[in-house]
Design a protein around this motif. Sequence first.
Motif: not given
Length: 435
Positions: A322-325
């Motif tokens: 994921x992007x946040x990670x």
Amino acid sequence: MRIEIPREVERFGPIMFHDVQKVYELDAGLKHARNESKPKEKSVIRRLSYESLQEIQEQMCIIVPIRNEKIKLIEGVLCGIPHHCQVIIVSNSDRAPIDRYHIEKDALEHVCKFMKKNVIIVHQKDPKLREACEKSGYKFLLNEEGEIKNGKAEGMILSTFLAFLSGKKYIGFIDSDNYFPGAVHEYVQEYCAGFHTSKSDYSMVRIAWHSKPKIVESNLFFAKRGRVSEHTNKILNALISSFTGYGTEIIKTGNAGEHAMTMDLAINLDYSSGYSIEPYHYINMLERFGGILDNPIPAVLKQGIEIFQIESRNPHLHEVKGEEHVESMSMEAMEVIYRSPLCSPSLKQEILEDIYHRGLLAEGKKIQETLTYYPAIVNANLKVFQDVIKNEPYAELLQVDLSNYKHSKASGLQRDLVKGKKINLPESTPKLEAK
Ligand code: GDD
Ligand code: MG
């Protein structure tokens, strides 16, 4: 393996950053291969026989950190690790409501019978390991509840203790979420290639992926570099340039999760938490051994540190998290460079501009201090650590003879030691490329 010699080398005090090396043949045969002409003295390609690589494998521990990964994936990773390496799995998988660790351990022990692999499997929250950290004087890894903290870096540091106690000379890391066993196999061979050619007891090998496959508009696209490393590399190179006065692009592996070290180097480096651990290797080596601040180990000055960056041939395909990670990983890398005593005010400004520009931080905001630093593990009494765990089932292969071991006085974190000291920071930093 057939591998080119590094084209460029950038020197920073006793540290040698070798440029990326390309692999021309994954398997170049046995030592006395037929039809192999004698090595030419000035050849820019080196042939490393199977036996030379195996010799290193026999002295190497491969650490596989795991947190709630699919068992099938981990099985593939284990299958790719060359037989002669000692594998240590440090898992931080959930214990409740379902005991994922128990399932994982059971499944992996079963499959290892077929692989005839001797694998050490431990849980990051193992109470004996916690006690060993505490009694050996290495409480840094413990949280307020007295447990070993979560985090990939924390798992890696813990496993470095175990690798040391196994008596092996080298330690390598391989993520457990790799889809290609062939890539895993290649990474370990490349670690061995680096160490085989190294002249120093203090060396490190970092893998630069050849490509990372992605689906773009229903087609496979092989991206050259990850988005995080692009920025980390740029800033790390700017840091080096700010001291040498010459622009450089030598660092291409700022975030290399796949890396290996000689044990002598691994136990003497300070670490930082989470996913900042890999960029911090570079920072800490510069801080400790770069010659700007005190160098705590005279042998390093004499032998130098060699850093190899080897470009793998297999594509790197792992779990998408994921992007946040990805963004938080990038912020951690930026924070760890920003907070270094070697980071000049002008480079700090460059870092801020870069992260504002990417929308990782609101314009005008300061970088929060989220990371923790861990002193080198030589600060712990490694004999005490061994004594505490010696009767645990996983400790059978961790009985290196430490009867002559002398625990030197703990020196703490390098970055604390330099507090209050005058450091001559460069006044200006070469501007990063236009964005
Ligand atoms: N023991 C342990 N404890 N392992 C963990 C933990 C933890 O708390 N958290 C994650 N891991 C394991 C994962 O299961 C995986 O095997 C490995 O650590 C890497 O974690 P990922 O979450 O898959 O990281 P990534 O793929 O986004 O990033 C990787 O590549 C980057 C670029 O090369 C990591 O290796 C980064 O450190 C690296 O910078
Ligand atoms: Mg991953």
